[in-house]
Design a protein around this motif. Sequence first.
Motif, short mmCIF file in Angstrom:
data_model
loop_
_atom_site.label_atom_id
_atom_site.label_comp_id
_atom_site.label_asym_id
_atom_site.label_seq_id
_atom_site.Cartn_x
_atom_site.Cartn_y
_atom_site.Cartn_z
N THR A 170 -38.07 -32.10 -4.52
CA THR A 170 -36.76 -31.81 -5.17
C THR A 170 -36.39 -33.25 -5.74
OG1 THR A 170 -34.63 -31.26 -4.90
CG2 THR A 170 -35.53 -32.14 -3.12
N ARG A 171 -35.68 -33.18 -6.78
CA ARG A 171 -34.89 -34.35 -7.69
C ARG A 171 -33.38 -34.06 -7.60
NH1 ARG A 171 -38.18 -37.77 -10.34
NH2 ARG A 171 -40.34 -37.13 -10.61
N GLU A 172 -33.02 -33.20 -6.82
CA GLU A 172 -31.66 -33.07 -6.70
C GLU A 172 -30.83 -33.75 -6.04
OE1 GLU A 172 -31.06 -28.95 -5.55
OE2 GLU A 172 -32.28 -28.06 -7.16
N MET A 173 -31.40 -34.75 -5.16
CA MET A 173 -30.73 -35.83 -4.33
C MET A 173 -30.84 -37.08 -4.92
SD MET A 173 -29.57 -33.77 -2.02
CE MET A 173 -29.77 -32.31 -1.04
N PRO A 174 -29.56 -37.52 -4.72
CA PRO A 174 -29.57 -38.84 -5.26
C PRO A 174 -30.55 -40.17 -4.73
CG PRO A 174 -27.45 -38.42 -5.06
CD PRO A 174 -28.30 -37.46 -4.21
N TYR A 219 -26.31 -45.18 -3.39
CA TYR A 219 -25.52 -43.75 -3.35
C TYR A 219 -24.92 -43.38 -2.25
CZ TYR A 219 -27.91 -43.47 -7.95
OH TYR A 219 -28.25 -44.07 -9.30
N TYR A 220 -25.78 -43.87 -0.96
CA TYR A 220 -25.50 -43.30 0.38
C TYR A 220 -24.44 -44.16 1.11
CZ TYR A 220 -28.79 -39.50 -0.80
OH TYR A 220 -29.38 -38.52 -1.36
N VAL A 221 -24.51 -45.45 0.73
CA VAL A 221 -23.71 -46.47 1.39
C VAL A 221 -22.64 -46.82 0.50
CG1 VAL A 221 -23.73 -48.65 2.78
CG2 VAL A 221 -25.47 -47.14 2.68
N TYR A 222 -22.94 -47.55 -0.45
CA TYR A 222 -21.75 -48.24 -1.27
C TYR A 222 -20.80 -46.93 -1.90
CZ TYR A 222 -20.01 -51.04 -5.17
OH TYR A 222 -18.86 -51.37 -5.92
N ASN A 268 -25.55 -38.65 5.70
CA ASN A 268 -25.40 -39.77 6.45
C ASN A 268 -26.80 -39.70 7.49
OD1 ASN A 268 -24.81 -37.05 7.72
ND2 ASN A 268 -23.70 -38.34 9.39
N GLN A 269 -27.56 -39.09 7.33
CA GLN A 269 -28.91 -39.01 8.41
C GLN A 269 -30.07 -38.87 7.39
OE1 GLN A 269 -28.51 -36.14 11.57
NE2 GLN A 269 -27.24 -37.41 12.67
N ILE A 270 -30.93 -40.06 7.31
CA ILE A 270 -32.23 -39.94 6.63
C ILE A 270 -33.18 -40.32 7.57
CG2 ILE A 270 -33.38 -40.97 4.83
CD1 ILE A 270 -30.34 -41.59 3.57
#
Length: 301
Positions: free
Chosen positions: A174-178, A291-294, A228-230
Amino acid sequence: MPIKIQNDLPARGELEKENIFVMDENRAMAQDIRPLQILILNLMPVKQDTETQLFRALSNTPLQVDITLMHMSSHQSKNTSSVHLNKFYVTFAEVKEKKFDGMIITGAPVEMIPFEQVDYWEELCEIMEWSKSHVTSTIHVCWGAQAALYYHYGLNKELLPQKLSGVYKHHLLTREMPLTRGFDDFFKVPHSRNTTVPLEEIQKKEDLVVLAKSYEAGAYLIQNKAGNQIFITGHPEYDRMTLDKEYHRDLAAGIHPEIPENYYPEGNPDNTPSLTWRIHANTLYTNWLNYYVYQSTPYYL
């Protein structure tokens, strides 16, 4: 990116030789900005190697990052000196009252041991639970990913017929996630592990999204829907010679390992390995930081 690390940390010299911008404490204090606070829980035996690899992977964004290194207080390291740990690392007790923008939990060479029998499992569970309320986004790498999938989602690991070691081709689902912005359709990642979490079991969890997989290595890049979890099942942070060191270490130990797949030119361990995964590692960690932190963290932690 200017990575702010302690002035005399050994990794600094190696990174500077690679022309990676490392900012010492004195210069960082002169900048009127709030750096991202990133906590790295380093579970690997030779901690200096992992420090350098992760600092390198975090080095491709204009954001300033302040690194805090943490080790387990319930485990005595045999491969990293107590002098190094006491000087450059903190324990969970020292940071549990703080909040962090991001966190990385590394892999560990304990995958053949049931999770509950790992000597620091209880402490790790406490840290993973704490991360849900004290960290904006956490990356879990290799065994760290398996441990987190087990703790948070009840997904147990399974033993592979033989060790998965080499550099494998992956493709996006998928490309839907940053997190996957800028990825090519296909990319390469090193893996080094004896266990796996089956793709079909991960896909049964409604809150988890598998972003990329490999036909040989299985599910590779997973996140929960909140971001928040990867979970990263491979080692994009590995340097050129890491698999080579592991291969020769196992040879010396009489384990008779298979030659890492797709790693040495012509499959010959006498040939210098080609570095074919660095751009993916850089893009992955840059996307995470941006995208997920800053973009998600509050200014006042």
